[in-house]
Structures are given as C-alpha cells and as structure tokens.
Design an enzyme around this catalytic site. Structure first.
Site, PDB file in Angstrom:
ATOM      1  N   GLY A   1      28.565   8.980   2.660  1.00 38.55           N
ATOM      2  CA  GLY A   1      29.256  10.179   2.183  1.00 38.55           C
ATOM      3  C   GLY A   1      30.219  10.840   3.110  1.00 38.55           C
ATOM      4  O   GLY A   1      30.839  11.647   2.795  1.00 38.55           O
TER       5      GLY A   1
ATOM      6  N   GLY B   1      30.344   5.047   4.416  1.00 40.46           N
ATOM      7  CA  GLY B   1      31.423   5.592   5.416  1.00 40.46           C
ATOM      8  C   GLY B   1      32.788   5.511   4.992  1.00 40.46           C
ATOM      9  O   GLY B   1      33.699   5.996   5.716  1.00 40.46           O
TER      10      GLY B   1
ATOM     11  N   LYS C   1      19.549  -3.741  -4.386  1.00 41.08           N
ATOM     12  CA  LYS C   1      19.944  -3.051  -3.240  1.00 41.08           C
ATOM     13  C   LYS C   1      18.958  -2.199  -2.577  1.00 41.08           C
ATOM     14  O   LYS C   1      18.459  -1.208  -3.127  1.00 41.08           O
ATOM     15  CB  LYS C   1      21.229  -2.284  -3.342  1.00 41.08           C
ATOM     16  CG  LYS C   1      21.684  -1.765  -1.984  1.00 41.08           C
ATOM     17  CD  LYS C   1      22.734  -0.672  -2.199  1.00 41.08           C
ATOM     18  CE  LYS C   1      22.924  -0.192  -0.987  1.00 41.08           C
ATOM     19  NZ  LYS C   1      23.865   1.297  -1.296  1.00 41.08           N
TER      20      LYS C   1
END
Length: 259
Positions: free
Chosen positions: A162, A189, A101
């Site tokens: 966050g 989010g 990622k």
C-alpha cells in the site's frame, strides 16, 4: 496466447493480477477489474464475503468464478495457525479450491512478512496439497528456499504493502528472477503504471496490485493504464533494451552519406 503466463499448469493471457479490496462499492470493483483485463483476482478471505455470511453482499455474485480464477489470500494473518486455517476455509467455501496466496505478516505498521512463519506455513500447506503462491520479502535466498519446498510462484514485495513507492531494490528482484524456476511476480509497492512497467522490464512474470488501482482518483482509468503498462513492459523485456552509453550515438550516422 503466444506468450502466456502459466500458473499451476493453467495459461493466462494477462500478466496483471488484481485485488478486490478498498473500492467504494462492488460495482466499482467490477468495473475496475474488467478494465484491468486481469484473469486472476485475489480475495482476502478474512475481510471479504464469498459465502460466509448470507446476509452480506457476496463478491462472487459480481465476479464469477466461471470468468475469473479466484486466488484466496491470507491477508491479516500473523501466525502459521491462522494462515493455514484461512486456506482451509477458502478450500471449503470454493468447493475444494487449492490455489492460494499465502502471506504471514510480521509487523502491523509496515506489513512486512514474517519470513520464518511464512516458511513454516508454506511447508504445511504444500504437504496438504495446496498450490501456494507466496508473498515474501525481496531476499533471493528466501525466495529460492520457498521455491524448493514446493511453492508454485514466489511473490517478492517491491516496497511495503500500500505504499506506492515503486521498486526500491530492483537488483534484488533481478537476482530472484535469474535464479528462479517458478514464476516470479512482484507483489506490493506498485504505485503507478511506470512501476508496473519497470517490474515487467526486469523480467517478472507478472505483477499483483490492489491499492495502486483502488486508491487512484479514477480507479477504472488506472486499471486500464496498468493493463497497458504490463503489456508494454513485457514486450520491452522480450525485445531487449539497447545498451546504456555515456555519450551520444547519432541515429543517422554520417558514414556513406552524400555531400
């Protein structure tokens, strides 16, 4: 498995991907991830020991790569060089692992992505035969460009990392989904189960989260709630919601009734 999530040619039952940071200890991490039902777990290579330090607890002793697909990420990287180097470290530590990622951040306060650096890093990693799942903003043009250079999944933010603010711009996310030929997963989010359900109802292929679970008062219970929300949102998307109407429409019409 009648409706699997397919990432890099592998089928997964769960469409919930979870992070491994911010828990009070490794035992809570293990229990929360088990409760989530997730099969793909993301690990911040720069912050988590997966074998770099023999004197520190090793996450992989708690979360076995034989049970979970480990998704190393480049959290904390702010330039192409550090992001690419981190992916190579992950490949070395995980015995040739090529699924990563990518996130290249542009601002320490908001943790918004630097899309220019992200694009450059993605291009280099794809050339070096990494399978790149990429974190980006909710710009449909950039999402399509990342897909075209070879990223296997695009992961637009719903809100700042966050923040727990939920999906701030659902129409951008919807546009990204409508134009995509690779999996689209909301990343960042989500704050609670309803946010996850909304993402899935929009047509996202999955949702990745960490803080929403780890920062809950009861992380293990929240992990279970997120699992249910992802499943419910996916089913609702497949079922197709009723049209929105301004006025009432009786559930039991009067036509054909007896008086």
């Amino acid at each position: 498995m009648s409706d699997p999530l397919v990432i890099a040619g592998v089928e997964y039952r769960s469409r919930l991907l979870v992070g491994t940071g911010k828990y009070k200890d490794l035992e809570e991490t293990r229990q929360a991830i088990e409760a989530s039902g997730a099969e793909i777990i993301t690990v911040a290579i720069r912050r988590t020991n997966i074998g770099q330090d023999a004197n520190e607890p090793n996450l992989l002793e708690v979360l076995s790569p034989e049970r979970y697909t480990i998704l190393p990420n480049t959290a904390g990287c702010y330039d192409v060089k550090s992001a690419v180097r981190t992916c190579h470290l992950a490949r070395e530590l995980l015995g040739g692992h090529d699924l990563v990622k990518l996130e290249v951040l542009g601002d320490e306060r908001t943790l918004f992505p630097d899309v220019v650096q992200t694009l450059a890093a993605a291009e280099q990693l794809v050339r070096e035969d990494f399978k790149v799942m990429v974190y980006t903003n909710d710009d449909p043009v950039m999402a399509k460009r990342l897909e075209r250079i070879g990223c296997i999944a695009v992961m637009p933010l719903a809100a700042p990392i966050g923040s727990g603010l939920g999906i701030r711009n659902p129409y951008n996310i919807l546009t990204i989904i409508e134009n995509a030929e690779v999996p689209i997963l909301v990343d960042a989010g989500v704050g609670t189960a309803s946010d996850a359900a909304v993402a899935m109802e929009l047509g996202c292929d999955g949702v990745l989260m960490n803080t929403a679970i780890a920062a809950a008062r009861q992380p293990i219970l929240m992990a279970s709630a997120m699992s249910k929300a992802i499943a419910a949102g996916r089913e609702a998307y497949l079922a197709g919601r009723m049209p929105r109407k301004r006025f009432a429409n009786a559930s039991s019409p009067m036509d054909g009734t007896f008086f």
